[in-house]
Enzyme design. Sequence first.
Site, PDB file in Angstrom:
ATOM      1  N   HIS A 191      -7.718   6.986 117.203  1.00 33.91           N
ATOM      2  CA  HIS A 191      -9.001   6.567 117.348  1.00 33.91           C
ATOM      3  C   HIS A 191      -9.435   5.566 118.822  1.00 33.91           C
ATOM      4  CE1 HIS A 191     -10.236   7.999 113.257  1.00 33.91           C
ATOM      5  NE2 HIS A 191      -9.098   7.262 112.974  1.00 33.91           N
ATOM      6  N   ARG A 247      -4.649   5.324 101.015  1.00 35.13           N
ATOM      7  CA  ARG A 247      -5.173   4.252 102.321  1.00 35.13           C
ATOM      8  C   ARG A 247      -4.589   2.902 101.418  1.00 35.13           C
ATOM      9  NH1 ARG A 247      -9.244   7.607 101.594  1.00 35.13           N
ATOM     10  NH2 ARG A 247     -10.113   8.842 103.130  1.00 35.13           N
TER      11      ARG A 247
HETATM   12  C1  LIG Z   1      -6.391  10.163 104.051  1.00 37.81           C
HETATM   13  C2  LIG Z   1      -5.966   9.118 105.254  1.00 37.81           C
HETATM   14  C3  LIG Z   1      -6.147   9.424 106.791  1.00 37.81           C
HETATM   15  C4  LIG Z   1      -6.043   8.500 107.551  1.00 37.81           C
HETATM   16  N1  LIG Z   1      -6.220   8.912 108.753  1.00 37.81           N
HETATM   17  C5  LIG Z   1      -5.952   8.146 110.042  1.00 37.81           C
HETATM   18  C6  LIG Z   1      -6.199   8.427 111.351  1.00 37.81           C
HETATM   19  O1  LIG Z   1      -6.732   9.581 111.655  1.00 37.81           O
HETATM   20  N2  LIG Z   1      -5.956   7.549 112.166  1.00 37.81           N
HETATM   21  C7  LIG Z   1      -5.277   6.565 112.004  1.00 37.81           C
HETATM   22  O2  LIG Z   1      -5.001   5.800 113.105  1.00 37.81           O
HETATM   23  N3  LIG Z   1      -4.972   6.182 110.702  1.00 37.81           N
HETATM   24  C8  LIG Z   1      -5.344   6.985 109.859  1.00 37.81           C
HETATM   25  N4  LIG Z   1      -5.023   6.588 108.353  1.00 37.81           N
HETATM   26  C9  LIG Z   1      -4.292   5.357 108.194  1.00 37.81           C
HETATM   27  C10 LIG Z   1      -2.819   5.623 108.569  1.00 37.81           C
HETATM   28  O3  LIG Z   1      -2.218   6.662 108.007  1.00 37.81           O
HETATM   29  C11 LIG Z   1      -1.977   4.131 107.865  1.00 37.81           C
HETATM   30  O4  LIG Z   1      -2.840   3.037 108.321  1.00 37.81           O
HETATM   31  C12 LIG Z   1      -0.712   3.843 108.208  1.00 37.81           C
HETATM   32  O5  LIG Z   1       0.105   5.031 108.022  1.00 37.81           O
HETATM   33  C13 LIG Z   1       0.004   2.756 107.692  1.00 37.81           C
HETATM   34  O6  LIG Z   1       1.207   2.569 107.980  1.00 37.81           O
HETATM   35  P1  LIG Z   1       2.398   1.867 107.276  1.00 37.81           P
HETATM   36  O7  LIG Z   1       3.412   1.772 107.682  1.00 37.81           O
HETATM   37  O8  LIG Z   1       1.457   0.455 106.762  1.00 37.81           O
HETATM   38  O9  LIG Z   1       2.410   2.299 105.642  1.00 37.81           O
HETATM   39  P2  LIG Z   1       3.083   3.470 105.046  1.00 37.81           P
HETATM   40  O10 LIG Z   1       3.261   4.519 105.904  1.00 37.81           O
HETATM   41  O11 LIG Z   1       2.686   3.682 103.626  1.00 37.81           O
HETATM   42  O12 LIG Z   1       4.602   2.636 105.130  1.00 37.81           O
HETATM   43  C14 LIG Z   1       5.182   1.718 104.104  1.00 37.81           C
HETATM   44  C15 LIG Z   1       6.477   2.116 103.735  1.00 37.81           C
HETATM   45  O13 LIG Z   1       6.969   0.916 103.192  1.00 37.81           O
HETATM   46  C16 LIG Z   1       7.847   1.434 102.231  1.00 37.81           C
HETATM   47  N5  LIG Z   1       7.972   0.573 101.066  1.00 37.81           N
HETATM   48  C17 LIG Z   1       7.053   0.117 100.076  1.00 37.81           C
HETATM   49  N6  LIG Z   1       7.625  -0.766  99.350  1.00 37.81           N
HETATM   50  C18 LIG Z   1       8.801  -1.001  99.779  1.00 37.81           C
HETATM   51  C19 LIG Z   1       9.747  -1.667  99.205  1.00 37.81           C
HETATM   52  N7  LIG Z   1       9.822  -2.472  98.162  1.00 37.81           N
HETATM   53  N8  LIG Z   1      11.062  -1.551  99.643  1.00 37.81           N
HETATM   54  C20 LIG Z   1      11.276  -0.880 100.765  1.00 37.81           C
HETATM   55  N9  LIG Z   1      10.373   0.045 101.320  1.00 37.81           N
HETATM   56  C21 LIG Z   1       9.280  -0.149 100.636  1.00 37.81           C
HETATM   57  C22 LIG Z   1       6.902   2.874 101.579  1.00 37.81           C
HETATM   58  O14 LIG Z   1       7.859   3.557 101.124  1.00 37.81           O
HETATM   59  C23 LIG Z   1       6.440   3.233 102.741  1.00 37.81           C
HETATM   60  O15 LIG Z   1       7.325   4.161 103.511  1.00 37.81           O
HETATM   61  C24 LIG Z   1      -5.326   7.438 107.559  1.00 37.81           C
HETATM   62  C25 LIG Z   1      -4.695   7.140 106.216  1.00 37.81           C
HETATM   63  C26 LIG Z   1      -5.085   7.918 105.115  1.00 37.81           C
HETATM   64  C27 LIG Z   1      -4.656   7.728 103.736  1.00 37.81           C
END
Ligand SMILES: Cc1cc2nc3c(=O)[nH]c(=O)nc-3n(C[C@H](O)[C@H](O)[C@H](O)COP(=O)(O)OP(=O)(O)OC[C@H]3O[C@@H](n4cnc5c(N)ncnc54)[C@H](O)[C@@H]3O)c2cc1C
Lengths: 458, 317
Positions: free
Chosen positions: A53, A314
Amino acid sequence: MTGTYDVAVVGAGVVGSAIARELARYPRLRIALVEAQDDVGQGSSKANTAILHTGFDAVPGSLEARLVREGARLLAAYAAESGIPVEPVGALLVAWDEEQLAALPRLAEKAEANDYHATRLLGPAALYEREPHLGPGALGALHVPGESIICPWTTTLAYATQAVRHGVDLHLDARVEDVSQQDGIHVLTTSAGTLRARWLVNAAGLHADTLDARLGHRDFTVTPRRGQLIVFDKFARTLVNHILLPVPTALGKGVLVAPTVYGNVLLGPTAEDLDDKRATGSTADGLDALRAKGRRILPELLDEEVTAVYAGLRAATEHDDYRIRAHPGQAYVTVGGIRSTGLTASLAIAARVTGLLTEAGLDAGPVRELEPVRMPNLGEAFPRPYQRPELIAADPQYGTLVCHCERVSRGEIRDALASTIPPRTLDGLRRRTRARAGRCQGFYCGAAVRQLFEEARP
Amino acid sequence: MTDVRQVDVLVVGAGPAGLATATRLAAAGAGRVEVLDREQRAGGVPRHCAHGGFGTWLHPLTGPQYARLLTAAAVRAGAVVRTGVTALDWAGPLTLTTVGPHGPETITARAIVLATGARERPRAARLVPGTRSAGVYTTGELQQAVHLYEQPIGSRAVVVGAEDVSYAAADTVRAAGARVVAMVTDLPAPRTTPARALDARLRRGIPLLTHTGVTELLGHGRLSGVRVRHRDGRTTVLHCDTVVFTGDFVPDHELARRGGITLDPATRGLAVDSTLRTSRPGVFAVGNVVHAVEPARAVAREGVHAATAVLSELRPF
Ligand SMILES: Cc1cc2nc3c(=O)[nH]c(=O)nc-3n(C[C@H](O)[C@H](O)[C@H](O)COP(=O)(O)OP(=O)(O)OC[C@H]3O[C@@H](n4cnc5c(N)ncnc54)[C@H](O)[C@@H]3O)c2cc1C
Ligand SMILES: Cc1cc2nc3c(=O)[nH]c(=O)nc-3n(C[C@H](O)[C@H](O)[C@H](O)COP(=O)(O)OP(=O)(O)OC[C@H]3O[C@@H](n4cnc5c(N)ncnc54)[C@H](O)[C@@H]3O)c2cc1C
């Protein structure tokens, strides 16, 4: 697991992996990246709409707006350096009624407020010239040329690979079940044993609130908001040139049609608030609703074969912004509420978190440049191995195709299986190579790919 | 740009259709007849149909035996069969680009025969909702897993469909030592011979649920069951760790479409006239890519027919 880490990052999504990579720039730090699942990027990071984005429509002045803007710039440069496929296709916010049409100038102003100055209003003639297959009845559009598509799998994997190559310990299949403090050190009880760290970073995505609560905070609650998506076959790719975004209205963000870097077309996502953080299934109602909307936006899309259906969650919270908080007294930083822009913002979030850690007293020591990584190319806009005669001449395995729909060679599968972070499942192999990701979903190659995978297992 | 190599007839696909066409053409002295197949072995789908039913009544053959027989016949007749080579795209009206372990190549021919076969629609293309758990197969993948690689497949399987290929899938499940929990079809009755349906139900004890559709796949990680809906609206969960989606064939028309060759909108196969000519002069189509799906022997007979048409193209009177 013996010894005490300087920093433990919980969660190897795109955010946690970016943080671990950023911290790896400090050679004196011992860092652990702790992940519950069997691979990096298995949470929201693998199942999104894969858009890099510009942040043109963020809430001006919010933390999210700033980090998305910075993150987009950082990630575009990082992608070019690391071989992460990006295509700057641009977006069109298409107005289908008077209300949406009236909203476009306001969105253009919002973009200006977000320091994005390249938007342009298009009348119907210019719109249909750019998108001749668009369904009838569109009244106009706002063109946002800076929006791009990216490979989300390679992004997370590149961060994690670079982190591991610079000494970060990646602990997979290690769910953090409890955290306690002993002599000022965090003791993490995980499903794979105990782990100690002086500093703790919570990047647990959907579960960030649970971990936060274990440290005594009730700052936010994560409500999983499901987004279902339909992937259409490659023949649909010629139907659409831009990311076709809906105009956000009071009723929510709506459904988009977007090309993917793999040469497919996405339709989605839905937006459903749920309770179950494991509810990544698709539903008949959800798919019906998407198809109805898709038929309006791009009627011919529905005639093409569906390649895949998936859903991501999300990490929505009650707050309208990211929740990134330092708790210096606890040597702890929370990275919460990274909802729908975290892929784009990941590198900026990582820089911010590192800043918070050092401000709170983490003695990081000297800093170094990281050795660049060069990731295998999964994108159609760049030459794939089967298209590179010089590569095949050097190693015929790159000319031996195994997955025919996606044209994945034996050489690429072999390389992925021997890579820094090898896949532990066939899905992991798919995210690294595209093997089995095509229209036949394994009818032709499924068993052969599994065979290569099993042979490479220790 | 690579050099362009010239052949007389280029056949894409070494399944029963392509091999039968090439055999007849080579035997009739059509010049250099080259057959390409992207798999490591020639023979097409019969390669992994380990069961019988491919020969004649007098000479019963299994699928793999049949595949070997057809390949040997093509080679004996003088056709060149090249495996591990994929036809990628068109570089001219009768010119294809290919790739294989030896690198890229551009081949031009006086006539091209498309015999690229058909596949079964997988779960996603059927829009079956639910989780993306492991243990979800098509018959094609299942047969290869069991018969070519001896991979374990789970212990309790539901077979979706009740036509010939579905019964073949049920046999494969049993050959792998697993149990068929049920066969499920939204049709009112099975589409196979009465003897085969009866045999499965009575002798093998496989329940057949007619007027029943699969509405959801369940389970995290590994499949734990499928939810089905009966005609009266009742739903039940069939507990299983494997599900096989059978039938619902779709012609593998990708190469043809890339070349702008006209499809038949009803079958999604290639539109052909009575002599198997496509919309592009000099390009013919034969076998399952035209009409999915016919038994292998019918397809092989059609190959002979296609060869006659190609010959008249090469030697106009
Ligand atoms: C439908 C959808 C469309 C989207 N489109 C976009 C887009 O077009 N562009 C964009 O920039 N963003 C987009 N996003 C947002 C983006 O995907 C997320 O903001 C991003 O992936 C978040 O990353 P994260 O590492 O915070 O979360 P996650 O990828 O969920 O990672 C968190 C990790 O923590 C681990 N975890 C959780 N609890 C524990 C625990 N107790 N011990 C050890 N590990 C643990 C989980 O297993 C997971 O692997 C979209 C999201 C969705 C759902
Ligand atoms: C799962 C299944 C089970 C079946 N069981 C039976 C049975 O028990 N008895 C029976 O009589 N019939 C059976 N059939 C039907 C029978 O197998 C087919 O009628 C027959 O194989 C069709 O022959 P074909 O040559 O048209 O296609 P295929 O056998 O599918 O051969 C097509 C070939 O083309 C190759 N190809 C495709 N695209 C390219 C490309 N771009 N470049 C190079 N090569 C390419 C493929 O690798 C393949 O080898 C079954 C079919 C299926 C799918």
